[in-house]
Design a protein around this motif. Structure first.
Motif, short mmCIF file in Angstrom:
data_model
loop_
_atom_site.label_atom_id
_atom_site.label_comp_id
_atom_site.label_asym_id
_atom_site.label_seq_id
_atom_site.Cartn_x
_atom_site.Cartn_y
_atom_site.Cartn_z
N GLU A 211 46.21 46.80 39.37
CA GLU A 211 44.83 46.36 39.58
C GLU A 211 44.71 44.88 39.26
O GLU A 211 45.40 44.37 38.37
CB GLU A 211 43.86 47.16 38.69
CG GLU A 211 43.77 48.64 39.06
CD GLU A 211 42.77 49.39 38.19
OE1 GLU A 211 42.24 48.77 37.23
OE2 GLU A 211 42.52 50.57 38.46
N SER A 212 43.85 44.20 39.99
CA SER A 212 43.64 42.78 39.73
C SER A 212 43.10 42.60 38.32
O SER A 212 42.28 43.39 37.84
CB SER A 212 42.65 42.20 40.75
OG SER A 212 43.19 42.27 42.05
N ASN A 342 44.67 34.77 36.70
CA ASN A 342 44.26 35.87 37.56
C ASN A 342 45.50 36.46 38.22
O ASN A 342 46.30 35.74 38.82
CB ASN A 342 43.28 35.40 38.64
CG ASN A 342 42.81 36.56 39.51
OD1 ASN A 342 42.01 37.38 39.09
ND2 ASN A 342 43.31 36.62 40.74
N THR A 343 45.68 37.78 38.08
CA THR A 343 46.83 38.46 38.65
C THR A 343 46.37 39.47 39.69
O THR A 343 45.50 40.31 39.40
CB THR A 343 47.64 39.19 37.56
OG1 THR A 343 48.02 38.24 36.55
CG2 THR A 343 48.89 39.82 38.14
N THR A 344 46.94 39.39 40.89
CA THR A 344 46.58 40.28 41.99
C THR A 344 47.82 41.03 42.47
O THR A 344 48.77 40.40 42.93
CB THR A 344 45.97 39.49 43.16
OG1 THR A 344 44.84 38.74 42.70
CG2 THR A 344 45.54 40.43 44.28
N ASN A 355 53.40 40.87 42.49
CA ASN A 355 52.11 40.38 42.02
C ASN A 355 52.01 38.89 42.30
O ASN A 355 53.01 38.16 42.21
CB ASN A 355 51.93 40.62 40.53
CG ASN A 355 51.65 42.07 40.19
OD1 ASN A 355 50.52 42.52 40.25
ND2 ASN A 355 52.70 42.81 39.85
N GLU A 357 50.19 35.57 40.87
CA GLU A 357 49.50 35.09 39.67
C GLU A 357 49.08 33.63 39.86
O GLU A 357 49.90 32.79 40.21
CB GLU A 357 50.41 35.21 38.46
CG GLU A 357 49.78 34.74 37.16
CD GLU A 357 50.77 34.75 36.01
OE1 GLU A 357 50.93 35.83 35.40
OE2 GLU A 357 51.38 33.72 35.76
#
Length: 603
Positions: A211-212, A342-344, A355, A357
């Motif tokens: 999850e983000s 922020n990690t997506t 991911n 970042e």
């Protein structure tokens, strides 16, 4: 179908035993323990009636902490364990109750009848646990284990342990969508406390990696130290020159020497001090997978300010009598940083591939010496930057941090550094490796037209290898090239290597020791500007400032340190280091011993 029928019958039977016949049970038990908190018991009963066995167990356990002799609560708790299919724990508690001589005979008979009525379910659950253990212990690949676990669940839809194990297998194969579906299908209200803990661990892992997420971190440190040679490579000793040739020649040479020494002092000390923090960050990053990776690539030039200095690097402001006129002094160093990350996660067909970042960060680092003699070694660095990184599900990491630094030396603005770095971290078995290439454009002319701008190119390979759970080897090789086109005495090629050992004395204390070797080869001899009078140039050669051969330096630093982790956020560290530089131009030689102690915090 049979499992559902059995579960329904069990619930009806327990309701009958503990509520239809509750007056007789309660009447016998009340005489044993009159101090039971009936409000908590009533709440547990209501939760059980609502099917929330998990919360009922928690209420009963809390009640028994304050009322350990409440027999009715113990019987109720054991029955709830049975409802949660935790027959081992429930049976153990029933056995203790039956063994008590003061337990009423009617209660004992009801317990024995209750256990006998569950023998089929107990045997069935034991068989299921055995099958699941066989799947877990097999040497088959994860995909086959998934198929067998799915088949086990299809035959026994209420087998919660198998459902949790299936979710874990999905996460192991990066099958995020299926893991989420499996977790959503698990009835938390029917889990045992141990199963609930496993559930929340899996859920947390899913949220972290699938999850983000948005994260703000703050780091700070305060270090106080003692340096036994604060004037090394910093003596402004031009008195003889001034007496013989007047103030003008002193200003001419001293000014150019002083500015050059400033930059060299900063280059060596700032880099060397951050080297020690790099070692710590390097360890953290890999222990916590991706969480601290960012620090390895950026904070090696942040956390530990100048503690193990290699002074006088590309500035020539050293005196050959440094070691004979040692003066000790105190310094303090303050570092702070704020990072927003922020990690997506990126999923393809429900499977996590990597991911992305992104991060923004700001840092301030400042060192101040207490003695005026060492003022030329004071500095302040302000940095703003950002980073883009790709983190694979196999722990490989590709990142691109960019930053702007404003450099102040002794309170005066000296330069802007525009820096970018391409970094790649990967694993070979248990060895962690990081390779990066850095470009740094140094803008001096914004503050001083006489100082040409420069370009630094640096290549680095870092390694960490665990020899045992307690002992770790860390090493680093680096090559850097500084090019100042028309001022070759400022330019150099530098080769650097470091090797260290860290030993985890206990979970909170880590002892480390190591050494650094560095060789620097300058591209040209030091010389005054082309417009300088020849007489002054001759004097410059006479006093040993100017030369007709290139300068070469060898630098060695040995250190011993101990870090004590106070808790998850705070730690303290003590460090002793000894540095020595040997140059083919004697006035650049020096030795220095530094002691320091600091407190570090991160949130």
């Amino acid at each position: 179908m049979i499992a559902r029928f059995t579960s329904s019958c069990t619930l009806v039977l327990l309701t009958f035993l503990f509520f239809i016949s509750a007056p007789s049970w309660a009447q016998d038990i009340t005489t044993v323990n009159q101090s039971a908190n009936q409000a908590i018991l009533q709440k547990a009963i209501e939760l059980k009636q609502a099917g929330n066995i998990n919360q009922a167990i928690k209420h009963l356990q809390k009640h028994l902490q304050n009322n350990p002799n409440d027999l009715y609560a113990k019987v109720e708790l054991a029955a709830n364990y049975f409802l949660a299919k935790d027959y081992a724990r429930g049976g153990k508690l029933f056995k203790k109750i039956l063994a008590k001589s003061h337990t009423p005979e009617k209660i004992k008979k009801n317990i024995i009848r209750f256990i006998n009525q569950h023998k089929t379910q107990i045997n069935q659950q034991a068989s299921l646990n055995k099958q699941l253990a066989s799947i877990k212990g097999s040497q088959q690949i994860t995909a086959i284990k998934i198929n067998h676990t799915q088949a086990l669940i299809q035959e026994n839809t209420s087998f919660k342990k198998a459902q949790l194990y299936l979710a874990a297998l999905y996460l192991k194969q990066y099958r995020g969508s299926e893991a989420k579906q499996a977790l959503q299908g698990i009835p938390v209200r029917l889990l045992t406390l141990e199963e609930e803990q496993t559930f929340h661990k899996l859920k947390h892992y899913y949220q972290k990696h699938y999850e983000s997420s948005f994260h703000v971190s703050v780091r700070a440190s305060l270090v106080i130290g003692s340096d036994d040679n604060i004037t090394a490579s910093g003596n402004d000793d031009f008195s003889d020159l001034a007496d013989e040739y007047g103030i003008y020649i002193e200003d001419l040479i001293a000014q150019e020497e002083y500015e050059e020494e400033y930059e060299e002092e900063f280059e060596e000390e700032f880099e060397e001090e951050f080297e020690e923090e790099f070692e710590e960050e390097f360890e953290e990053e890999f222990e916590e997978e991706f969480e601290e990776e960012f620090e390895e690539e950026n904070e090696e030039e942040f956390e530990d300010g100048p503690e193990d200095e290699d002074n006088c690097d590309d500035i020539d402001y050293c005196d050959e009598d440094n070691n004979s006129t040692k003066t000790s002094g105190l310094f303090n160093r303050i570092n702070t940083s704020v990072k927003v990350t922020n990690t997506t996660p990126v999923l393809t067909d429900g499977i996590l591939t990597h991911n992305i970042e992104t991060a923004l960060f700001a840092r301030v680092s400042k060192r101040q010496y207490q003695d005026n003699e060492a003022r030329h070694r004071n500095y302040q660095v302000l940095e703003l930057g950002g980073s883009l990184a790709r983190l694979s599900n196999t722990n490989n990491r590709l990142s691109l941090p960019l930053s702007i630094k404003k450099i102040q030396l002794d309170g005066e603005d000296k330069a802007y550094f525009y820096e970018g770095k391409l970094s790649y971290g990967f694993n070979i078995d248990t060895t962690k490796l990081t390779l990066w290439e850095k470009l740094s454009y140094r803008d001096y002319q914004s503050f001083d037209d006489s100082h040409e701008n420069a370009l630094l190119i640096e290549t680095n390979l870092s390694m960490k290898h665990p020899v045992s759970p307690y002992l770790t080897i860390k090493g680093r090789l680096a090559f850097s090239l500084l090019d100042t086109e028309n001022q070759q005495y400022r330019s150099y090629d530098r080769y650097k290597g470091s090797l260290g050992l860290s030993y985890k004395v206990n979970p909170k204390s880590t002892l480390a020791l190591g050494g650094i070797y560095q060789e620097t080869k300058y591209k040209g001899p030091y010389q005054l500007g082309s417009s300088t009078n020849q007489e002054f140039i001759d004097v410059c050669f006479d006093v040993g400032i100017c030369s007709d051969f290139n300068r070469n330096d060898d630098y060695v630093n040995l250190y011993l340190e101990n870090r004590l982790k106070l808790n998850a956020n705070w730690s303290i560290k003590g460090r002793i280091s000894k540095a020595k530089r040997k140059s083919n131009q004697d006035r650049y030689d020096y030795t220095r011993t530094t002691f320091s102690a600091g407190i570090y915090v991160k949130f």
